[in-house]
Design a protein around this motif. Sequence first.
Motif, PDB file in Angstrom:
ATOM      1  N   PHE A 196       0.796  -1.223   0.000  1.00  0.00           N
ATOM      2  CA  PHE A 196       0.000   0.000   0.000  1.00  0.00           C
ATOM      3  C   PHE A 196       0.835   1.284   0.000  1.00  0.00           C
ATOM      4  N   ILE A 197       2.106   1.196   0.332  1.00  0.00           N
ATOM      5  CA  ILE A 197       2.919   2.422   0.406  1.00  0.00           C
ATOM      6  C   ILE A 197       4.194   2.318  -0.433  1.00  0.00           C
ATOM      7  N   ALA A 198       5.085   1.438  -0.041  1.00  0.00           N
ATOM      8  CA  ALA A 198       6.430   1.417  -0.630  1.00  0.00           C
ATOM      9  C   ALA A 198       6.444   0.971  -2.087  1.00  0.00           C
ATOM     10  N   ARG A 199       5.474   0.164  -2.495  1.00  0.00           N
ATOM     11  CA  ARG A 199       5.459  -0.382  -3.852  1.00  0.00           C
ATOM     12  C   ARG A 199       5.440   0.699  -4.925  1.00  0.00           C
ATOM     13  N   GLN A 200       4.930   1.882  -4.586  1.00  0.00           N
ATOM     14  CA  GLN A 200       4.821   2.961  -5.565  1.00  0.00           C
ATOM     15  C   GLN A 200       6.177   3.367  -6.140  1.00  0.00           C
ATOM     16  N   ALA A 201       7.229   3.232  -5.355  1.00  0.00           N
ATOM     17  CA  ALA A 201       8.551   3.694  -5.791  1.00  0.00           C
ATOM     18  C   ALA A 201       9.434   2.562  -6.299  1.00  0.00           C
ATOM     19  N   ILE A 202       8.898   1.342  -6.404  1.00  0.00           N
ATOM     20  CA  ILE A 202       9.704   0.190  -6.766  1.00  0.00           C
ATOM     21  C   ILE A 202       9.414  -0.222  -8.210  1.00  0.00           C
TER      22      ILE A 202
ATOM     23  N   CYS B 195      14.127  -2.159  -0.849  1.00  0.00           N
ATOM     24  CA  CYS B 195      12.936  -1.499  -1.404  1.00  0.00           C
ATOM     25  C   CYS B 195      12.512  -0.290  -0.570  1.00  0.00           C
ATOM     26  N   SER B 196      12.498  -0.442   0.746  1.00  0.00           N
ATOM     27  CA  SER B 196      12.083   0.663   1.611  1.00  0.00           C
ATOM     28  C   SER B 196      13.095   1.806   1.579  1.00  0.00           C
ATOM     29  N   SER B 197      14.369   1.481   1.426  1.00  0.00           N
ATOM     30  CA  SER B 197      15.390   2.528   1.304  1.00  0.00           C
ATOM     31  C   SER B 197      15.200   3.326   0.022  1.00  0.00           C
ATOM     32  N   GLN B 198      14.863   2.617  -1.045  1.00  0.00           N
ATOM     33  CA  GLN B 198      14.613   3.292  -2.314  1.00  0.00           C
ATOM     34  C   GLN B 198      13.386   4.196  -2.218  1.00  0.00           C
TER      35      GLN B 198
ATOM     36  N   LEU C 263       2.738   9.783   8.150  1.00  0.00           N
ATOM     37  CA  LEU C 263       2.374   8.421   8.504  1.00  0.00           C
ATOM     38  C   LEU C 263       3.011   7.421   7.545  1.00  0.00           C
ATOM     39  N   ALA C 264       2.927   7.700   6.256  1.00  0.00           N
ATOM     40  CA  ALA C 264       3.484   6.786   5.263  1.00  0.00           C
ATOM     41  C   ALA C 264       4.990   6.651   5.424  1.00  0.00           C
ATOM     42  N   GLY C 265       5.653   7.811   5.540  1.00  0.00           N
ATOM     43  CA  GLY C 265       7.105   7.781   5.688  1.00  0.00           C
ATOM     44  C   GLY C 265       7.542   7.079   6.958  1.00  0.00           C
ATOM     45  N   SER C 266       6.843   7.335   8.061  1.00  0.00           N
ATOM     46  CA  SER C 266       7.208   6.708   9.336  1.00  0.00           C
ATOM     47  C   SER C 266       7.006   5.201   9.296  1.00  0.00           C
TER      48      SER C 266
END
Length: 271
Positions: free
Chosen positions: A97-103, A213-216, A233-236
């Motif tokens: 729901f959050i991190a996948r957007q940047a991968i 992935c989360s670092s990216q 919230l998303a970043g945290s």
Amino acid sequence: MQQIQDQRKKKVLVSCFKQIGRCTVSCILVLLTQFALTLVPHFFPASSLLVQLTLSVVVLVFVLGLGRWCRRIVGVYASAPALVFFNIIFIWAVYIFIARQAIPYFISIVFNIEVTLLILGVCSILSSDPGLVTHGSSDANKLIETKAFGVEAHNKGSALLKRVRYCKSCKAYIKGFDHHCPAFGNCIGQNNYVLFIILLAGFLTTEASYIVCSSQFSRGSWILGGTWFETDLAGSLVVSTMLFSLLQVTWGCSSHGICIVYASTSGLTNG
């Protein structure tokens, strides 16, 4: 006869309610732990990675201590396998729901496959037979003979006793017994230690992939277009789950690495 059947049904129902209660407590504890960890990147966003990891350990110790205190009052204890399962699901949900957007799409597919295989592996080892010596089997008969006839039988059955050991947690004899793993809720023995090694390697690989992935995602600018609350919230959540995975990998590379070597050695010597 009817009374016996009613007693059996009652025992089954009580056991089911206990399992549901333990799973519920485990789910609450995972949610409490993961959201408590979001306080670290929220209040210390500019701190170094080492400082954030140290603070995360402090938060984990505090939450786990609070959880033990609450469980003593309620009287229902968490299930270690359920804790492992819900942590995997939580991190996977944050990714989807959050991190996948940047991968990139291909990396996302690979990571989802890793998590799926990891969940299947956990379910498999929970229900796997580690090498249980059942009543009436040849190993059980030899074990009984060894105990019954004393020293002479012990000498004859010494090879068997090296391979068959008693697990206090499972209250059973296990062939090729290595150890009882609370995290997987099962013994590690002759029949499932290969699966155990593969599963440990899968945990480390999947957690390492999530860290990448989360670092990216954290380095990207995908959350800058949201509101302040959504961005925060998303970043945290992404950073806190990354810190949690880092702690898991650090701990896993030490203790799990030893387990892999020891299990492999046991498999060679017991085989």
